[in-house]
Design a protein around this motif. Sequence first.
Motif, PDB file in Angstrom:
ATOM      1  N   LYS A   1       0.842  -1.193   0.000  1.00  0.00           N
ATOM      2  CA  LYS A   1       0.000   0.000   0.000  1.00  0.00           C
ATOM      3  C   LYS A   1       0.886   1.255   0.000  1.00  0.00           C
ATOM      4  N   LEU A   2       1.901   1.244   0.854  1.00  0.00           N
ATOM      5  CA  LEU A   2       2.795   2.403   0.931  1.00  0.00           C
ATOM      6  C   LEU A   2       3.550   2.585  -0.386  1.00  0.00           C
ATOM      7  N   LYS A   3       3.974   1.474  -0.957  1.00  0.00           N
ATOM      8  CA  LYS A   3       4.687   1.505  -2.245  1.00  0.00           C
ATOM      9  C   LYS A   3       3.818   2.202  -3.300  1.00  0.00           C
ATOM     10  N   GLU A   4       2.550   1.786  -3.335  1.00  0.00           N
ATOM     11  CA  GLU A   4       1.627   2.393  -4.315  1.00  0.00           C
ATOM     12  C   GLU A   4       1.453   3.890  -4.067  1.00  0.00           C
ATOM     13  N   GLU A   5       1.345   4.255  -2.784  1.00  0.00           N
ATOM     14  CA  GLU A   5       1.139   5.675  -2.456  1.00  0.00           C
ATOM     15  C   GLU A   5       2.347   6.512  -2.878  1.00  0.00           C
ATOM     16  N   ILE A   6       3.528   5.990  -2.599  1.00  0.00           N
ATOM     17  CA  ILE A   6       4.730   6.760  -2.963  1.00  0.00           C
ATOM     18  C   ILE A   6       4.850   6.844  -4.490  1.00  0.00           C
ATOM     19  N   GLU A   7       4.523   5.734  -5.159  1.00  0.00           N
ATOM     20  CA  GLU A   7       4.609   5.755  -6.631  1.00  0.00           C
ATOM     21  C   GLU A   7       3.621   6.764  -7.229  1.00  0.00           C
ATOM     22  N   ARG A   8       2.474   6.914  -6.572  1.00  0.00           N
ATOM     23  CA  ARG A   8       1.521   7.916  -7.049  1.00  0.00           C
ATOM     24  C   ARG A   8       2.102   9.327  -6.858  1.00  0.00           C
ATOM     25  N   SER A   9       2.743   9.555  -5.718  1.00  0.00           N
ATOM     26  CA  SER A   9       3.376  10.867  -5.484  1.00  0.00           C
ATOM     27  C   SER A   9       4.459  11.137  -6.518  1.00  0.00           C
ATOM     28  N   ILE A  10       5.205  10.095  -6.874  1.00  0.00           N
ATOM     29  CA  ILE A  10       6.268  10.270  -7.873  1.00  0.00           C
ATOM     30  C   ILE A  10       5.649  10.741  -9.194  1.00  0.00           C
ATOM     31  N   ARG A  11       4.550  10.075  -9.586  1.00  0.00           N
ATOM     32  CA  ARG A  11       3.878  10.474 -10.843  1.00  0.00           C
ATOM     33  C   ARG A  11       3.376  11.912 -10.751  1.00  0.00           C
ATOM     34  N   ASP A  12       2.775  12.253  -9.602  1.00  0.00           N
ATOM     35  CA  ASP A  12       2.204  13.602  -9.441  1.00  0.00           C
ATOM     36  C   ASP A  12       3.293  14.675  -9.470  1.00  0.00           C
ATOM     37  N   VAL A  13       4.358  14.440  -8.758  1.00  0.00           N
ATOM     38  CA  VAL A  13       5.363  15.488  -8.564  1.00  0.00           C
ATOM     39  C   VAL A  13       6.394  15.499  -9.696  1.00  0.00           C
ATOM     40  N   MET A  14       6.867  14.314 -10.071  1.00  0.00           N
ATOM     41  CA  MET A  14       7.973  14.264 -11.026  1.00  0.00           C
ATOM     42  C   MET A  14       7.491  14.096 -12.465  1.00  0.00           C
ATOM     43  N   LYS A  15       6.206  13.846 -12.636  1.00  0.00           N
ATOM     44  CA  LYS A  15       5.578  13.742 -13.962  1.00  0.00           C
ATOM     45  C   LYS A  15       6.172  12.604 -14.796  1.00  0.00           C
ATOM     46  N   VAL A  16       6.682  11.601 -14.123  1.00  0.00           N
ATOM     47  CA  VAL A  16       7.237  10.458 -14.828  1.00  0.00           C
ATOM     48  C   VAL A  16       7.085   9.267 -13.872  1.00  0.00           C
ATOM     49  N   ARG A  17       6.894   8.068 -14.432  1.00  0.00           N
ATOM     50  CA  ARG A  17       6.696   6.918 -13.558  1.00  0.00           C
ATOM     51  C   ARG A  17       8.021   6.447 -12.962  1.00  0.00           C
ATOM     52  N   GLY A  18       7.951   5.985 -11.733  1.00  0.00           N
ATOM     53  CA  GLY A  18       9.144   5.435 -11.077  1.00  0.00           C
ATOM     54  C   GLY A  18       8.721   4.305 -10.171  1.00  0.00           C
ATOM     55  N   GLU A  19       9.639   3.386  -9.959  1.00  0.00           N
ATOM     56  CA  GLU A  19       9.296   2.246  -9.108  1.00  0.00           C
ATOM     57  C   GLU A  19       9.927   2.416  -7.735  1.00  0.00           C
ATOM     58  N   VAL A  20       9.142   2.149  -6.696  1.00  0.00           N
ATOM     59  CA  VAL A  20       9.672   2.251  -5.339  1.00  0.00           C
ATOM     60  C   VAL A  20      10.274   0.910  -4.925  1.00  0.00           C
ATOM     61  N   GLN A  21      11.458   1.004  -4.334  1.00  0.00           N
ATOM     62  CA  GLN A  21      12.117  -0.206  -3.847  1.00  0.00           C
ATOM     63  C   GLN A  21      12.519   0.056  -2.394  1.00  0.00           C
ATOM     64  N   PHE A  22      11.971  -0.721  -1.483  1.00  0.00           N
ATOM     65  CA  PHE A  22      12.363  -0.553  -0.078  1.00  0.00           C
ATOM     66  C   PHE A  22      13.698  -1.249   0.147  1.00  0.00           C
ATOM     67  N   VAL A  23      14.622  -0.560   0.792  1.00  0.00           N
ATOM     68  CA  VAL A  23      15.927  -1.162   1.056  1.00  0.00           C
ATOM     69  C   VAL A  23      16.182  -1.092   2.575  1.00  0.00           C
ATOM     70  N   PRO A  24      17.012  -2.011   3.090  1.00  0.00           N
ATOM     71  CA  PRO A  24      17.257  -2.031   4.543  1.00  0.00           C
ATOM     72  C   PRO A  24      17.944  -0.752   5.012  1.00  0.00           C
ATOM     73  N   LYS A  25      17.710  -0.405   6.265  1.00  0.00           N
ATOM     74  CA  LYS A  25      18.348   0.775   6.865  1.00  0.00           C
ATOM     75  C   LYS A  25      19.855   0.704   6.701  1.00  0.00           C
ATOM     76  N   GLY A  26      20.451   1.821   6.367  1.00  0.00           N
ATOM     77  CA  GLY A  26      21.909   1.862   6.236  1.00  0.00           C
ATOM     78  C   GLY A  26      22.402   1.562   4.831  1.00  0.00           C
ATOM     79  N   THR A  27      21.476   1.268   3.906  1.00  0.00           N
ATOM     80  CA  THR A  27      21.883   0.959   2.527  1.00  0.00           C
ATOM     81  C   THR A  27      22.342   2.217   1.780  1.00  0.00           C
ATOM     82  N   ILE A  28      21.597   3.320   1.983  1.00  0.00           N
ATOM     83  CA  ILE A  28      21.901   4.560   1.239  1.00  0.00           C
ATOM     84  C   ILE A  28      22.910   5.376   2.045  1.00  0.00           C
ATOM     85  N   PRO A  29      24.110   5.572   1.505  1.00  0.00           N
ATOM     86  CA  PRO A  29      25.118   6.337   2.265  1.00  0.00           C
ATOM     87  C   PRO A  29      24.668   7.788   2.466  1.00  0.00           C
ATOM     88  N   ASP A  30      25.125   8.398   3.564  1.00  0.00           N
ATOM     89  CA  ASP A  30      24.747   9.780   3.889  1.00  0.00           C
ATOM     90  C   ASP A  30      25.107  10.755   2.771  1.00  0.00           C
TER      91      ASP A  30
END
Length: 431
Positions: free
Chosen positions: A390-419
């Motif tokens: 459900k959250l994935k769908e909601e974020i993907e809808r926001s991506i379409r609304d704001v960025m005007k292009v489709r994007g896929e949400v991928q949840f990754v474990p904490k600490g995956t994305i460096p600061d």
Amino acid sequence: MPKPEGMDRRTGFLKKNLETLLPQKRVEYQNKKLRGIIQYAYKHSVAFKHKLDSAGLKPTDIQTVKDLEKIPITKKSDLVELQKQNPPFGGLEGVPIQSLRRIYISPGPINEPGEMEYQELGWAQGMVAGGFRPGDIVINTFSYHLVPFALHMVDNSLHRVGCITLPTGVGNTEQQVNLLKNFKATGFCGTPSFLLNIAEKAEEMKLDLRKDLNIQVGFVAAEMLPESLRSKLEEKFGMILRQSYGTADIGCLGYECMLKNGMHVPDDKIVEIVDPETGKQLPPGKTGEIVATTFNKVYPLIRFGTGDLSILTETRCPCGRTSPRLVKILGRVDQVTKVRGVFVHPGQAGEVGSKHPQIAKYQVVVTRKEHKDEMTFRVELKEETLQPEKLKEEIERSIRDVMKVRGEVQFVPKGTIPDEAKKIDDQRTWE
Ligand SMILES: [Zn+2]
């Protein structure tokens, strides 16, 4: 002169007739002013004449705002280069140096001719739209030293509105607080972060921000004003806080009215939103670079590329002003990435992020598969969600609304994305 207390700060204009021109009249007004400045600049600015001649254009080729597209964009780096070749002003000036009042130097470094009689409307329009009134005593905390903003633009505009200025400049927070208190100053000009410094300093001095100080209106620029900071400052001081946008070179390009729904373009400027790659105008609602033209004869910058990104809207603002509005400043052109033909930039990704409080960290990754762009929004959540789909769908809808292009949400474990990770990581290769 009426006392600033208890006066109407929420309605009113600097130049009502101009600010509320009917759309067709506005188009005619702008085209007429444009033809005037093109003729003038061609005759008086060596650099502009050279620009038109090199593009094979005559002044009469530019009749309307749409025709502006024919003229190549002038960037900040071009100003620096022109001034090196032809000091001190690069031939950009529209009057002889002897007729100037002051010379300013803005970052670049860029030398700037300062006119004898300050004519610009934008900042003063923004002050009135933001609630400043004649008789307000205002501290101007922008830097007065060499750069044109505090002295040339803000100080002159305060005078035009009928305010009394305390030219405090930057720093000396404690002294600024004392001046605010002693003069019961009603207005503040400066950056949002400096206003926050003042609030903190005054609290440290055991002052009551609403009782011991009397700030009723604030006019901020030169920094982003997040809504959370605006409401915090408005609440602390019991004030109205509005922002404006512009550059040291060309002046004001947008100001907020009471309704805070974007920034009205001043009536003495033309703002185009263009495709940063082609320089062609984009329709309202599309993201592109802010390119501006001023009617200022002393320093007639025509098609000046700001390097800032925004969206223009022409929907009617209920405040009565009919000028188009810059929705907000979204970031810098050099940070944009094109995905399936649409410009995306870190500011948009941030907007998506801020719509979903569950998100702890995010990063946009752009890749290419079978000659097609793919955009993945990698997300670290603050805590695990029970309904990830459900959250994935909601974020993907926001991506379409704001960025005007489709994007896929991928949840990754904490600490995956460096600061220090880039907000948009473009991993495409083009061999
Ligand atoms: Zn408005």
